[in-house]
Design a protein around this motif. Structure first.
Motif, PDB file in Angstrom:
ATOM      1  N   THR A  35      81.750  -7.396  20.255  1.00  0.00           N
ATOM      2  CA  THR A  35      83.160  -7.529  20.620  1.00  0.00           C
ATOM      3  C   THR A  35      84.054  -7.472  19.387  1.00  0.00           C
ATOM      4  OG1 THR A  35      82.532  -8.915  22.517  1.00  0.00           O
ATOM      5  CG2 THR A  35      84.827  -8.975  21.850  1.00  0.00           C
ATOM      6  N   TYR A  38      83.979  -3.724  17.946  1.00  0.00           N
ATOM      7  CA  TYR A  38      84.589  -2.644  18.717  1.00  0.00           C
ATOM      8  C   TYR A  38      85.961  -2.988  19.314  1.00  0.00           C
ATOM      9  CZ  TYR A  38      80.006  -0.471  18.373  1.00  0.00           C
ATOM     10  OH  TYR A  38      78.843   0.078  17.882  1.00  0.00           O
ATOM     11  N   PHE A  39      86.306  -4.278  19.385  1.00  0.00           N
ATOM     12  CA  PHE A  39      87.577  -4.651  20.005  1.00  0.00           C
ATOM     13  C   PHE A  39      88.467  -5.492  19.102  1.00  0.00           C
ATOM     14  CE2 PHE A  39      84.602  -3.979  23.498  1.00  0.00           C
ATOM     15  CZ  PHE A  39      85.291  -3.064  24.260  1.00  0.00           C
ATOM     16  N   ALA A  45      93.589 -10.357  18.763  1.00  0.00           N
ATOM     17  CA  ALA A  45      93.850 -10.722  20.160  1.00  0.00           C
ATOM     18  C   ALA A  45      95.059 -11.647  20.256  1.00  0.00           C
ATOM     19  CB  ALA A  45      92.622 -11.388  20.760  1.00  0.00           C
ATOM     20  N   TYR A  48      98.211  -9.669  19.842  1.00  0.00           N
ATOM     21  CA  TYR A  48      98.470  -8.862  21.044  1.00  0.00           C
ATOM     22  C   TYR A  48      99.105  -9.720  22.135  1.00  0.00           C
ATOM     23  CZ  TYR A  48      97.631  -5.670  24.944  1.00  0.00           C
ATOM     24  OH  TYR A  48      97.801  -4.841  26.042  1.00  0.00           O
ATOM     25  N   ALA A 123      88.509 -10.015  24.430  1.00  0.00           N
ATOM     26  CA  ALA A 123      88.457  -8.942  25.420  1.00  0.00           C
ATOM     27  C   ALA A 123      89.809  -8.698  26.077  1.00  0.00           C
ATOM     28  CB  ALA A 123      87.421  -9.278  26.487  1.00  0.00           C
ATOM     29  N   THR A 125      92.555  -7.916  24.758  1.00  0.00           N
ATOM     30  CA  THR A 125      93.237  -6.744  24.207  1.00  0.00           C
ATOM     31  C   THR A 125      92.726  -5.448  24.823  1.00  0.00           C
ATOM     32  OG1 THR A 125      91.627  -6.616  22.394  1.00  0.00           O
ATOM     33  CG2 THR A 125      93.614  -7.902  22.008  1.00  0.00           C
ATOM     34  N   ALA A 126      91.460  -5.445  25.278  1.00  0.00           N
ATOM     35  CA  ALA A 126      90.875  -4.231  25.862  1.00  0.00           C
ATOM     36  C   ALA A 126      91.159  -4.129  27.356  1.00  0.00           C
ATOM     37  CB  ALA A 126      89.372  -4.208  25.612  1.00  0.00           C
ATOM     38  N   TYR A 127      91.180  -5.277  28.048  1.00  0.00           N
ATOM     39  CA  TYR A 127      91.391  -5.283  29.500  1.00  0.00           C
ATOM     40  C   TYR A 127      92.446  -6.339  29.840  1.00  0.00           C
ATOM     41  CZ  TYR A 127      86.856  -2.988  29.104  1.00  0.00           C
ATOM     42  OH  TYR A 127      85.830  -2.155  28.734  1.00  0.00           O
ATOM     43  N   MET A 142      82.349  -6.062  29.485  1.00  0.00           N
ATOM     44  CA  MET A 142      82.237  -6.006  28.030  1.00  0.00           C
ATOM     45  C   MET A 142      80.823  -5.629  27.602  1.00  0.00           C
ATOM     46  SD  MET A 142      85.180  -6.697  26.687  1.00  0.00           S
ATOM     47  CE  MET A 142      84.678  -7.096  25.033  1.00  0.00           C
ATOM     48  N   THR A 145      80.142  -1.957  28.198  1.00  0.00           N
ATOM     49  CA  THR A 145      80.831  -1.115  27.215  1.00  0.00           C
ATOM     50  C   THR A 145      80.119  -1.137  25.863  1.00  0.00           C
ATOM     51  OG1 THR A 145      82.950  -1.577  28.306  1.00  0.00           O
ATOM     52  CG2 THR A 145      83.032  -0.704  26.071  1.00  0.00           C
ATOM     53  N   GLN A 149      77.200   1.740  23.115  1.00  0.00           N
ATOM     54  CA  GLN A 149      77.554   2.163  21.763  1.00  0.00           C
ATOM     55  C   GLN A 149      76.327   2.592  20.951  1.00  0.00           C
ATOM     56  OE1 GLN A 149      80.791   2.499  21.098  1.00  0.00           O
ATOM     57  NE2 GLN A 149      81.168   1.674  23.160  1.00  0.00           N
TER      58      GLN A 149
END
Length: 327
Positions: A35, A38-39, A45, A48, A123, A125-127, A142, A145, A149
């Protein structure tokens, strides 16, 4: 779960705990690393949310504080009387091992649950716009996803969900063993067939356990609410046994009928308030049930309970000392 309960008994609880603990610990930390990679981390967060949804960073006020206080009461007291936690006593090799394991268990939930908490924050910020139902699938989203990778994260996520399944089995088989024991010994063996052998009692308990699992599978296939709602309902009923276990261990004046009456009425009140959607003063139905439970328990024990005399206490102490220690 049925196979564990039939073949392993109480020892199966320790086996499943060991396996799922290792798998979960490795998997959840790999999920945390993935996490962050990649995020982005917690600061990203936080920035954001500060920009797009600052209300999520605010301190709860009014009704929010009441809800959090209620939830902390339910989790703090309910988790202490979890059936699978109490059953660890019967799986321990000796008292020293039991104390050492409880010492480790005291801080471990903060580590494992805390990691998942931070994963949920990052998470966002991604969803950011998930519905309530979708948000309960966030860990799965998560993990899926991150698993795509590279092969290392793929193996780690397989291990994580294997650990989750094992954790579910561990908790469920503990409750199943307790339920089967209540049916076989406290109901069947005491009231229906007092002359039954231990083998027959165990057989009856196992059959009832299979029937209970079948009914629970039907409910699980058609869940009555969200995972959060089901979790809260479980704690609201479970917390009603806390006075019987906690006070019953230390208060010599405890009156058996008052204990049972308080526990029964507390559970009925909690269930009735929940299904009717009642939360007077913003207090959860389980907390109302617990307060009524305590009033009946303590009041009845003061009225009907008696304190053992010194001779009775001495006799009980001598009899306990004469018995061999059994774990």
């Amino acid at each position: 779960m049925i196979a564990y309960g039939w073949l392993g008994g109480m020892r199966s609880v320790a086996y499943t705990d060991t396996m799922q603990g290792i798998a979960l610990l490795v998997g959840v930390f790999m999920l945390l690393i993935g996490t962050i990679v990649y995020f982005g981390g917690v600061p990203a967060a936080g920035d954001y949310m500060k920009t797009y949804s600052p209300e999520n960073l605010g301190v709860p006020e009014g009704g929010g504080l009441i809800r959090w206080s209620n939830f902390l009461i339910l989790v703090g007291i309910g988790a202490a009387v979890y059936p699978n936690a109490i059953q660890r006593i019967f799986s321990a090799k000796n008292e020293r091992v039991l104390k050492r394991s409880f010492t480790q268990m005291a801080w471990m939930p903060f580590l494992t649950a805390g990691v998942v908490f931070f994963i949920g924050i990052m998470a966002y910020t991604a969803y950011p716009n998930l519905s309530v139902a979708e948000s309960e699938q966030l860990v799965g989203i998560m993990a899926s996803t991150i698993a795509n990778q590279n092969i290392i994260f793929y193996i780690a996520m397989v291990l994580l969900f294997g650990g989750i399944i094992a954790a579910i089995v561990s908790t469920a088989d503990s409750v199943l063993l307790t339920f089967s024991s209540i049916i076989s010994k406290d109901i069947y063996g005491r009231y229906i067939n007092p002359e039954a052998s231990d083998k027959k009692k165990i057989h009856v308990g196992k059959i009832i356990g299979v029937i209970a699992v079948a009914l629970l599978l039907i409910i699980a296939w058609n869940p009555p609410g969200t995972l959060y709602q089901i979790f809260v309902l479980k704690l609201e009923i479970l917390v009603q046994v806390a006075p019987a276990i906690i006070l019953g261990l230390y208060w010599e004046r405890s009156h058996a009928k008052s204990v049972f009456t308080g526990m029964l009425i507390g559970a009925v009140v909690a269930a009735a308030f929940t299904f009717l959607g009642l939360t007077p003063l913003g207090i959860f139905s389980g907390v109302w049930g617990l307060m009524i439970n305590l009033v009946i328990y303590v009041g009845g024990s003061f009225i009907f309970g008696t304190v053992p005399s010194k001779n009775e206490q001495l006799s009980l102490t001598n009899s306990e000392a004469a018995e061999p220690t059994r774990m």
